[in-house]
Design a protein around this motif. Structure first.
Motif, short mmCIF file in Angstrom:
data_model
loop_
_atom_site.label_atom_id
_atom_site.label_comp_id
_atom_site.label_asym_id
_atom_site.label_seq_id
_atom_site.Cartn_x
_atom_site.Cartn_y
_atom_site.Cartn_z
N ILE A 215 0.86 -1.19 0.00
CA ILE A 215 0.00 0.00 0.00
C ILE A 215 0.89 1.24 0.00
O ILE A 215 1.80 1.35 0.82
N ASN A 216 0.66 2.17 -0.91
CA ASN A 216 1.37 3.44 -0.87
C ASN A 216 0.87 4.25 0.32
O ASN A 216 -0.32 4.20 0.66
N VAL A 217 1.78 5.01 0.94
CA VAL A 217 1.44 5.75 2.15
C VAL A 217 1.88 7.21 2.01
O VAL A 217 3.04 7.49 1.69
N GLY A 218 0.94 8.11 2.25
CA GLY A 218 1.25 9.54 2.24
C GLY A 218 0.68 10.22 3.46
O GLY A 218 -0.23 9.70 4.12
N PHE A 219 1.23 11.40 3.79
CA PHE A 219 0.79 12.13 4.97
C PHE A 219 0.46 13.58 4.62
O PHE A 219 1.13 14.19 3.78
N ASP A 220 -0.56 14.08 5.28
CA ASP A 220 -0.87 15.51 5.25
C ASP A 220 -0.26 16.12 6.51
O ASP A 220 -0.68 15.83 7.62
N LEU A 221 0.73 16.99 6.31
CA LEU A 221 1.44 17.61 7.43
C LEU A 221 0.95 19.04 7.69
O LEU A 221 1.69 19.85 8.24
N ALA A 222 -0.30 19.34 7.33
CA ALA A 222 -0.80 20.70 7.53
C ALA A 222 -0.64 21.13 8.98
O ALA A 222 -0.26 22.27 9.27
N HIS A 223 -0.91 20.23 9.92
CA HIS A 223 -0.76 20.54 11.34
C HIS A 223 0.49 19.90 11.94
O HIS A 223 0.64 19.85 13.16
N GLY A 224 1.37 19.44 11.06
CA GLY A 224 2.61 18.83 11.52
C GLY A 224 3.84 19.63 11.18
O GLY A 224 4.75 19.78 12.00
N ALA A 225 3.91 20.20 9.97
CA ALA A 225 5.11 20.91 9.54
C ALA A 225 5.33 22.15 10.41
O ALA A 225 4.45 23.00 10.53
N GLY A 226 6.49 22.22 11.01
CA GLY A 226 6.81 23.32 11.92
C GLY A 226 6.32 23.09 13.33
O GLY A 226 6.57 23.92 14.22
N ASN A 227 5.66 21.95 13.57
CA ASN A 227 5.07 21.65 14.87
C ASN A 227 5.70 20.40 15.49
O ASN A 227 6.07 20.39 16.66
N ILE A 228 5.80 19.33 14.69
CA ILE A 228 6.47 18.10 15.11
C ILE A 228 7.61 17.84 14.12
O ILE A 228 7.70 18.47 13.08
N GLN A 229 8.48 16.91 14.47
CA GLN A 229 9.51 16.46 13.54
C GLN A 229 9.06 15.13 12.95
O GLN A 229 9.15 14.08 13.59
N PRO A 230 8.55 15.13 11.71
CA PRO A 230 8.02 13.90 11.14
C PRO A 230 9.08 12.94 10.61
O PRO A 230 8.75 11.78 10.30
N ASN A 231 10.32 13.42 10.44
CA ASN A 231 11.40 12.56 9.93
C ASN A 231 10.95 11.77 8.69
O ASN A 231 11.02 10.55 8.64
N LEU A 232 10.52 12.53 7.69
CA LEU A 232 9.88 11.89 6.55
C LEU A 232 10.76 10.89 5.83
O LEU A 232 10.29 9.83 5.41
N HIS A 233 12.04 11.21 5.67
CA HIS A 233 12.90 10.27 4.96
C HIS A 233 12.99 8.94 5.71
O HIS A 233 12.85 7.86 5.12
N LYS A 234 13.21 9.02 7.01
CA LYS A 234 13.38 7.80 7.81
C LYS A 234 12.09 7.02 7.94
O LYS A 234 12.11 5.79 8.07
N THR A 235 10.95 7.71 7.93
CA THR A 235 9.70 6.96 8.00
C THR A 235 9.49 6.12 6.75
O THR A 235 8.80 5.10 6.79
N GLY A 236 10.06 6.58 5.62
CA GLY A 236 9.89 5.85 4.37
C GLY A 236 8.59 6.17 3.66
O GLY A 236 8.21 5.47 2.72
N ALA A 237 7.88 7.23 4.09
CA ALA A 237 6.63 7.61 3.42
C ALA A 237 6.87 7.82 1.93
O ALA A 237 7.94 8.26 1.51
N ASP A 238 5.88 7.49 1.14
CA ASP A 238 6.00 7.70 -0.31
C ASP A 238 5.92 9.19 -0.64
O ASP A 238 6.66 9.68 -1.50
N PHE A 239 5.03 9.89 0.05
CA PHE A 239 4.89 11.33 -0.20
C PHE A 239 4.32 12.01 1.03
O PHE A 239 3.78 11.35 1.94
N ALA A 240 4.42 13.31 1.06
CA ALA A 240 3.76 14.13 2.08
C ALA A 240 3.51 15.51 1.49
O ALA A 240 4.20 15.95 0.57
N VAL A 241 2.49 16.18 2.01
CA VAL A 241 2.16 17.54 1.59
C VAL A 241 1.88 18.37 2.83
O VAL A 241 1.53 17.85 3.89
N TRP A 242 2.05 19.70 2.71
CA TRP A 242 1.77 20.57 3.86
C TRP A 242 1.52 21.99 3.38
O TRP A 242 1.85 22.36 2.26
N CYS A 243 0.91 22.77 4.25
CA CYS A 243 0.77 24.20 4.01
C CYS A 243 1.87 24.91 4.80
O CYS A 243 2.58 24.29 5.59
#
Length: 422
Positions: A215-243
């Motif tokens: 299953i491909n996995v993506g995240f919406d970081l609208a309430h995450g970017a600048g708030n938490i450290q999502p460590n996107l590369h290490k999580t291995g997510a396929d994609f993420a988007v944010w405002c």
């Protein structure tokens, strides 16, 4: 962990020794009728304006006036590669490699572009899984993608929801859904930090679970970017988007961001909606070339970027870089911990904190569920110059942003809350 005390003196003592306190003076605060700063705890909806934003934008206005079209190459910060100025700073904030990040478009536009590439339904695997109380725009986007592919949302949309009578999603319930229907799910698209409850999800575990079932996995970081450290590369997510206009303080409706994991950077089999700014930089202005995508996230760009908006983002990201994101996250934990302490010290059973107490499961937002209290409580906070956020049916969201909020803000907010609870 700091031993908190319920007093203004304690709050002021903590602010006096805060190594990040100086950054508060880098922002404009809305004023009350006495020309005093309002207590602004609403950065989860719109961040405050950095004072340096005007300088950054004015530089581009001056260069536009001075150079006209030649500003693309002659401006102090040439416009053709301007978005690249932001890349390293933004990559640090979302835990990515620079080539995996680009600032472009707005959040929901980017979400649709990512689903063009990463939602590839088949007769067998066609479902999309989101959290039940995802931000409405995410749900609208996902449902419209299903319909675009001829799939009804009733058939194609799966919801990860909290157990009956609870507010927070449980990972074991997600596991159960995947175990039962993983062979039918094509995409998981989860909000990294839920806008309503403030719950932050275990991103790496979600990715591992999804990828185990192809299953491909993506995240919406609208309430995450600048708030938490999502460590996107290490999580291995396929994609993420944010405002960028909430915790990243770039101004209303400003340009968003996009992450595409490096394993996809040269995958020409991935379909995409293409535009000329995603084309190879060396031949972009040779208008008669077939599309040759830039490796990495930049290859998903469509149009040349809006420079004035990027300048505002640049101004804010410069503050994040000066402060250090790790230090900001630690201050966020301290401030939110103090807010939680003060609210619990009210000992008022009409207020329930529905955000997790575990610091690893939340950012700087606490959501207060009210029982037997009307929205007039929220309205009275505003009259006191305390700016928070109301979400139907009965939740006040409070977000002490570590770049510009302090202990005194938190203390005074709870004092106002106490006064109007009676």
């Amino acid at each position: 962990m700091t031993q908190y005390k319920n007093s203004l003196e304690f709050a002021k003592e903590q602010d006096a020794k805060d190594p990040l306190a100086k950054f508060r003076d880098e922002f404009y605060f809305p004023q009350n009728n006495q020309n005093q700063n309002q207590i602004y705890l609403c950065g989860n909806s719109l961040g405050l304006q950095p004072k340096r934003t005007q300088e950054y934008i004015n530089q581009e206005l001056k260069d536009w006036a001075k150079y006209g079209v030649e500003g693309h190459t002659l401006a102090k910060n040439p416009w053709v590669p301007y978005h690249e100025i932001l890349t390293n700073k933004m990559a640090k904030i979302v835990g990515a490699k620079p080539k995996e990040v680009v600032m472009m478009n707005t959040l929901t536009v980017n979400l649709h572009l990512m689903m063009v590439s990463f939602y590839r339904p088949t007769d067998r695997k066609f479902k999309i899984l989101i959290e039940k109380d995802a931000f409405p725009s995410d749900r609208y986007a996902v449902e419209s993608q299903l319909r675009f592919h001829g799939i009804s949302p009733e058939e194609g949309l799966l919801l990860w929801e909290p157990p009956e009578g609870e507010e927070l999603c449980r990972f074991e319930d997600l596991q159960k859904i995947i175990e039962e229907q993983g062979n039918r799910i094509a995409l998981m698209m989860i909000g990294s930090t839920n806008y309503y409850t403030g719950q932050s999800f275990p991103l790496k575990k979600i990715v591992q679970l999804g990828h185990q079932h192809e299953i491909n996995v993506g995240f919406d970081l609208a309430h995450g970017a600048g708030n938490i450290q999502p460590n996107l590369h290490k999580t291995g997510a396929d994609f993420a988007v944010w405002c960028s206009y909430k915790y990243l303080n770039s101004g209303p409706g400003s340009v968003g961001g996009c992450f595409v994991h490096e394993r996809h950077e040269n995958d020409l089999k991935l379909p995409r909606f293409a535009g000329w700014w995603g084309h190879d930089k060396e031949s972009r202005f040779n208008m008669r070339q077939d599309f040759d995508p830039i490796p990495g996230a930049e290859g998903w760009q469509l149009s040349n970027p809006p420079i004035l908006s990027l300048a505002a983002i640049n101004a804010s990201l410069s503050l994040f870089e000066e402060a250090g994101f790790d230090k900001l996250i630690q201050k966020s934990k301290n401030l939110t911990g103090y807010l939680e302490f003060l609210i619990k010290d009210l000992q008022d059973n009409r207020i329930q904190i529905i955000t997790p107490s575990n610091f690893d499961e939340r950012g700087c937002q606490l959501s207060l569920k009210l029982t037997g209290v009307s929205k007039s409580l929220f309205d009275n906070l505003i009259k006191d110059g305390v700016i928070t956020d109301w979400r139907e049916p009965n939740v006040i969201r409070i977000a002490p942003a570590p770049l510009y909020n302090n202990y005194e803000d938190v203390f005074k907010m709870v004092q106002s809350l106490k006064k109007h609870l009676g």
